[in-house]
Structures are given as C-alpha cells and as structure tokens.
Design a protein around this motif. Structure first.
Motif, short mmCIF file in Angstrom:
data_model
loop_
_atom_site.label_atom_id
_atom_site.label_comp_id
_atom_site.label_asym_id
_atom_site.label_seq_id
_atom_site.Cartn_x
_atom_site.Cartn_y
_atom_site.Cartn_z
N SER A 257 -3.45 11.96 -17.11
CA SER A 257 -3.05 11.67 -15.73
C SER A 257 -3.85 10.52 -15.12
CB SER A 257 -3.16 12.92 -14.86
OG SER A 257 -4.50 13.24 -14.59
N VAL A 258 -5.12 10.41 -15.46
CA VAL A 258 -5.92 9.29 -14.95
C VAL A 258 -5.30 7.97 -15.38
CG1 VAL A 258 -8.16 8.14 -15.10
CG2 VAL A 258 -8.06 10.61 -14.77
N LEU A 259 -4.89 7.88 -16.63
CA LEU A 259 -4.24 6.67 -17.13
C LEU A 259 -2.91 6.42 -16.43
CD1 LEU A 259 -4.01 4.31 -19.15
CD2 LEU A 259 -2.94 5.93 -20.73
N LEU A 260 -2.11 7.46 -16.28
CA LEU A 260 -0.81 7.31 -15.63
C LEU A 260 -0.93 6.86 -14.19
CD1 LEU A 260 1.11 10.41 -17.03
CD2 LEU A 260 1.49 8.01 -17.60
N PHE A 261 -1.88 7.43 -13.45
CA PHE A 261 -2.05 7.04 -12.05
C PHE A 261 -2.64 5.64 -11.92
CE2 PHE A 261 -1.55 11.61 -11.24
CZ PHE A 261 -0.53 11.52 -10.30
N TRP A 262 -3.45 5.22 -12.86
CA TRP A 262 -3.97 3.85 -12.85
C TRP A 262 -2.80 2.87 -13.03
CZ3 TRP A 262 -3.97 -0.04 -16.56
CH2 TRP A 262 -4.75 -1.15 -16.25
N ILE A 263 -1.89 3.19 -13.96
CA ILE A 263 -0.70 2.34 -14.19
C ILE A 263 0.17 2.32 -12.94
CG2 ILE A 263 1.45 2.15 -15.51
CD1 ILE A 263 -0.18 3.25 -17.94
N LEU A 264 0.41 3.50 -12.34
CA LEU A 264 1.21 3.59 -11.13
C LEU A 264 0.61 2.75 -10.01
CD1 LEU A 264 3.56 5.00 -9.61
CD2 LEU A 264 1.92 6.80 -9.04
N SER A 265 -0.69 2.82 -9.84
CA SER A 265 -1.36 2.03 -8.82
C SER A 265 -1.19 0.54 -9.06
CB SER A 265 -2.85 2.39 -8.79
OG SER A 265 -3.53 1.59 -7.86
N LYS A 266 -1.30 0.14 -10.33
CA LYS A 266 -1.14 -1.27 -10.67
C LYS A 266 0.28 -1.75 -10.37
CE LYS A 266 -2.17 -4.64 -14.15
NZ LYS A 266 -3.04 -4.98 -15.22
N ILE A 267 1.27 -0.93 -10.67
CA ILE A 267 2.67 -1.30 -10.42
C ILE A 267 2.92 -1.47 -8.92
CG2 ILE A 267 5.04 -0.42 -10.50
CD1 ILE A 267 4.29 0.84 -13.24
N PHE A 268 2.44 -0.53 -8.11
CA PHE A 268 2.75 -0.56 -6.68
C PHE A 268 1.87 -1.50 -5.88
CE2 PHE A 268 5.30 3.10 -7.61
CZ PHE A 268 6.31 3.03 -6.67
N THR A 269 0.66 -1.77 -6.35
CA THR A 269 -0.24 -2.62 -5.56
C THR A 269 -0.51 -3.96 -6.22
OG1 THR A 269 -2.25 -1.75 -6.58
CG2 THR A 269 -1.41 -0.59 -4.64
N GLY A 270 -0.27 -4.07 -7.52
CA GLY A 270 -0.53 -5.30 -8.23
C GLY A 270 -1.99 -5.51 -8.58
N LYS A 271 -2.82 -4.51 -8.32
CA LYS A 271 -4.26 -4.62 -8.61
C LYS A 271 -4.66 -3.50 -9.54
CE LYS A 271 -5.11 -6.37 -3.99
NZ LYS A 271 -5.72 -6.08 -2.69
N ASP A 272 -5.67 -3.75 -10.37
CA ASP A 272 -6.16 -2.72 -11.29
C ASP A 272 -6.86 -1.61 -10.53
OD1 ASP A 272 -5.21 -4.14 -13.41
OD2 ASP A 272 -7.14 -5.00 -13.98
N GLY A 273 -6.28 -0.42 -10.57
CA GLY A 273 -6.93 0.74 -9.97
C GLY A 273 -7.04 0.72 -8.46
N ALA A 274 -6.36 -0.22 -7.80
CA ALA A 274 -6.43 -0.27 -6.35
C ALA A 274 -5.82 0.99 -5.77
CB ALA A 274 -5.70 -1.50 -5.83
N GLY A 275 -6.44 1.54 -4.77
CA GLY A 275 -5.92 2.73 -4.12
C GLY A 275 -6.35 4.02 -4.81
N ILE A 276 -7.04 3.92 -5.92
CA ILE A 276 -7.50 5.12 -6.60
C ILE A 276 -9.00 5.26 -6.36
CG2 ILE A 276 -7.84 6.25 -8.81
CD1 ILE A 276 -5.37 4.89 -9.83
N SER A 277 -9.33 6.32 -5.67
CA SER A 277 -10.74 6.61 -5.41
C SER A 277 -11.11 7.90 -6.12
CB SER A 277 -10.97 6.76 -3.91
OG SER A 277 -10.29 7.90 -3.42
N LYS A 278 -12.39 8.16 -6.22
CA LYS A 278 -12.84 9.42 -6.82
C LYS A 278 -12.30 10.60 -6.02
CE LYS A 278 -17.03 7.54 -8.82
NZ LYS A 278 -18.47 7.47 -8.79
N ARG A 279 -12.23 10.41 -4.72
CA ARG A 279 -11.71 11.47 -3.85
C ARG A 279 -10.25 11.77 -4.17
NH1 ARG A 279 -10.31 10.97 2.39
NH2 ARG A 279 -9.96 13.16 2.81
N SER A 280 -9.42 10.74 -4.33
CA SER A 280 -8.02 10.97 -4.62
C SER A 280 -7.82 11.57 -6.01
CB SER A 280 -7.19 9.69 -4.45
OG SER A 280 -7.59 8.71 -5.38
N VAL A 281 -8.64 11.17 -6.96
CA VAL A 281 -8.59 11.75 -8.31
C VAL A 281 -8.93 13.24 -8.25
CG1 VAL A 281 -9.66 11.75 -10.60
CG2 VAL A 281 -9.03 9.59 -9.52
N PHE A 282 -9.98 13.57 -7.51
CA PHE A 282 -10.40 14.96 -7.38
C PHE A 282 -9.31 15.79 -6.69
CE2 PHE A 282 -12.48 18.36 -4.94
CZ PHE A 282 -12.99 19.09 -6.01
#
Length: 110
Positions: free
Chosen positions: A18-43
């Motif tokens: 899931s960490v990998l999938l959400f990183w890809i999702l974030s990149k698709i929607f924001t165009g940045k690597d891991g943008a919008g993904i914080s430790k808080r949101s992962v938790f």
C-alpha cells in the motif's frame, strides 16, 4: 496456520504494497514524488485498514457503511477539486486494500 499469525502476515505484506501504491497515486495526482504523503496520513491509513480488516475477519461488514459515513463527514470541501478527487481515489483504494486483505486471508491463509 494460526488465525492471528495469518492476519498479521496479510497486514504486513499488504501495508508494504500500500505504501508503494499510495506513493504512485500521489505522483499521478500531484506530479511530485510522494507529495501529500506524510507519516501522519500513512499511519491513519494503516489504522483504517486494520479496523476494516479486523471487522471483516469477524463477520462485521456493516462497518464499511460506518467508515464511509465518517470519511465523507470529515472530507467535505468544495475548495479544491483535485484534492477531493485525490481523497476519493485514495479512500476507495484504501477500502479496496482492506477488502483484498480479507479475501487473501479467507481464501489463502485460513
């Protein structure tokens, strides 16, 4: 296989994916690597999927409705369509992962 060991194996493997999938999702929607993904949101996502998975493994599918209502109530915003789309796709992916954990556990490991 022990009931709890099989649950833990599914969760650990699924969360790694899931960490990998959400990183890809974030990149698709924001165009940045891991943008919008914080430790808080992962938790928060891990807790959410853990809650759903345990509910499903204990024959309580109604929690899907409960979780859906809670998520809608906490996400209602009109100010940013990209943000809303991102949260919608992310929430659907998160719930789908929890259901997949349940299916893997029930069909393969139980």
């Amino acid at each position: 296989m022990n009931h709890w060991i099989s649950i833990i194996l599914v969760l650990v493997g699924g969360e790694a994916l899931s960490v990998l999938l959400f990183w890809i999702l974030s990149k698709i929607f924001t165009g940045k690597d891991g943008a919008g993904i914080s430790k808080r949101s992962v938790f928060k996502g891990m807790v959410e999927r853990l809650f759903l998975f345990f509910a499903l493994t204990h024959d309580l599918p109604h929690v899907l409705t409960l979780l859906g209502a809670l998520k809608i109530a906490t996400r209602i915003k009109d100010e940013n369509k990209i943000s809303n789309d991102y949260f919608l796709v992310g929430n659907l992916l998160s719930i789908s992962l929890a259901i997949a954990y349940f299916i893997i556990w029930r069909e393969v490991l139980k």
